[in-house]
Design an enzyme around this catalytic site. Sequence first.
Site, PDB file in Angstrom:
ATOM      1  N   HIS A 105       0.833  -1.200   0.000  1.00 40.28           N
ATOM      2  CA  HIS A 105       0.000   0.000   0.000  1.00 40.28           C
ATOM      3  C   HIS A 105       0.872   1.256   0.000  1.00 40.28           C
ATOM      4  O   HIS A 105       2.054   1.219   0.349  1.00 40.28           O
ATOM      5  CB  HIS A 105      -0.930   0.005   1.214  1.00 40.28           C
ATOM      6  CG  HIS A 105      -0.199  -0.013   2.534  1.00 40.28           C
ATOM      7  ND1 HIS A 105       0.463   1.086   3.046  1.00 40.28           N
ATOM      8  CD2 HIS A 105      -0.010  -1.011   3.420  1.00 40.28           C
ATOM      9  CE1 HIS A 105       1.014   0.768   4.196  1.00 40.28           C
ATOM     10  NE2 HIS A 105       0.759  -0.500   4.454  1.00 40.28           N
ATOM     11  N   ASP A 402       3.867  -4.382   3.902  1.00 44.58           N
ATOM     12  CA  ASP A 402       5.311  -4.618   3.953  1.00 44.58           C
ATOM     13  C   ASP A 402       5.615  -6.035   4.419  1.00 44.58           C
ATOM     14  O   ASP A 402       6.575  -6.659   3.949  1.00 44.58           O
ATOM     15  CB  ASP A 402       6.001  -3.590   4.858  1.00 44.58           C
ATOM     16  CG  ASP A 402       5.377  -3.469   6.246  1.00 44.58           C
ATOM     17  OD1 ASP A 402       4.460  -4.244   6.566  1.00 44.58           O
ATOM     18  OD2 ASP A 402       5.813  -2.591   7.023  1.00 44.58           O
TER      19      ASP A 402
END
Length: 526
Positions: A105, A402
């Site tokens: 994102h 992540d």
Amino acid sequence: MLARNRFIVLVGVGAVLAIVSLSLQFLHLIPTTPVSEEQSSLGLGQSPGRSRKRVIPVTHTEPPIPDPISEAYGYCNNPNGSEQAWEGHSPVDYKLLSLQVMIRHGDRYPLYSIPRTKRPAIDCTLSPKKTPTHPQLNSFIGHMAQGGRAIWEGTLSSLPRLPNHSACEMGELTQTGVVQHLRNGQLLRQAYKRHKLIPADWTTKQLWVETTGKSRTVQSGMALLYGFMPDFDWSRLTVHHQWSTLFCGSACDCPARNRYLVEEQRRQYRLRVADGELERTYAEMARTLGLPPRQLRAANPIDSLLCHLCHGLSFPCVAAGGAVDNGGCLTLAQFAVIRRQQLDDEADRRKAGLYHRYALLAAHPYLNRTANRMERVAKANAPGRQPRAGMDDVFGLYSAHDVTVAPLLSALGLEEARFPRFAARIVFELWKSPPAPKIHRQGESRENAAGVKGERSTGSNEGGAFLRVLYNGEDVTFRTTFCRSHVRPATEPLCPLGNFLSFVRKDMFSELNAASYHDACNRRTG
């Protein structure tokens, strides 16, 4: 006598200076591996094709640890900068068959707040008049209003399709994050439009969109999709919900993976508490804020400080008085110490190998799905077969975090890659080579002629199918474990798909002394 003593002292000082000078000269002779500006921005080391000339032979291959501040700005991924994208490049007459894209994102508001400080003042509503902006931002906002026409799986329908709070909520996507992925989508559109991969009458099986159940991943995925396919038809779109951040679906049960993660977290803790400079910095920051150091660490101040840095905001301050003795502001120097320790941790993580073993198991389910999709497409396009209309699996978009992208990079063998920046992207391209005369030397198998080493791959390369892997626009195919040692013949300059299939289904478990994912997951770690 005094003159003699002075002479002896001067001789002694001169000797010490000479030793120090020689030591410094020796240190300066230690060669370093230069990193180009482009590679630094991508977080990757030098390519294998760099010059091998050195003043002194080098046996240490660990990439240099960058400056913590410049590295942090690279992590921010300011969308106003220029970027070279190598997606879509191929040898002449090669045909693009499938595209699978995994993204992190975009820029978000912090997940943690620093006690006794004001939260960063950031507006999370979207406006073309704010910076950063994008030519497609206004039309994107309008298009998202029609999103109710799509099919949203699970709880996705209840999530906002746009960030919409004037005072950002924790973890909310910012306008910067939206612009980052509009830009990513636009880059991919420019790279692939000439290949005409997605037909005008596409179906949901041809355009697969999958996201975790967080508004920031949903919104990032929609921004990239809109940049890639402006004004797409909502009525044909299904947005699939992935409940796991590892995208492991029904294959998430893996006890050994969890044990490796616990061992890795213990390694991180030991390294952190052994760092005296880090401990002194936390104590100093805690005194400024009037907090116990333990409470400050638990608040994960780096997350909030990164937000301040990325958005050009001053670091938090507190006034003196009450529980705070002196008051003051947190500083860039303190931020640099914490960020430096994180970079040291990345280097130590690569040496220890615990995270890599965790990553092999964490990333396997997604890699296996990708391998299966590509194999189906390759078989449907094999020589002698007539490609059917409406072929599935031509484009996949996976919007993640992540903690999704980092183990994927490690599992692929891209250990030199830095921690995934905001709006990072990994692209898997499947290509078909043009027809060529079937000439083989006597006694050589078709697999060896195509570049697959040793025994026959699970997925052979008989269909002339090849793979490229790109990270943030850079071709890293021949840095991956499965193609690092592959010899590229002039007629086939890409990596055979069979190498990837063999890696995912068998080879990646060799480091775990196992023969399969199930075996590796249920084997006791030692």
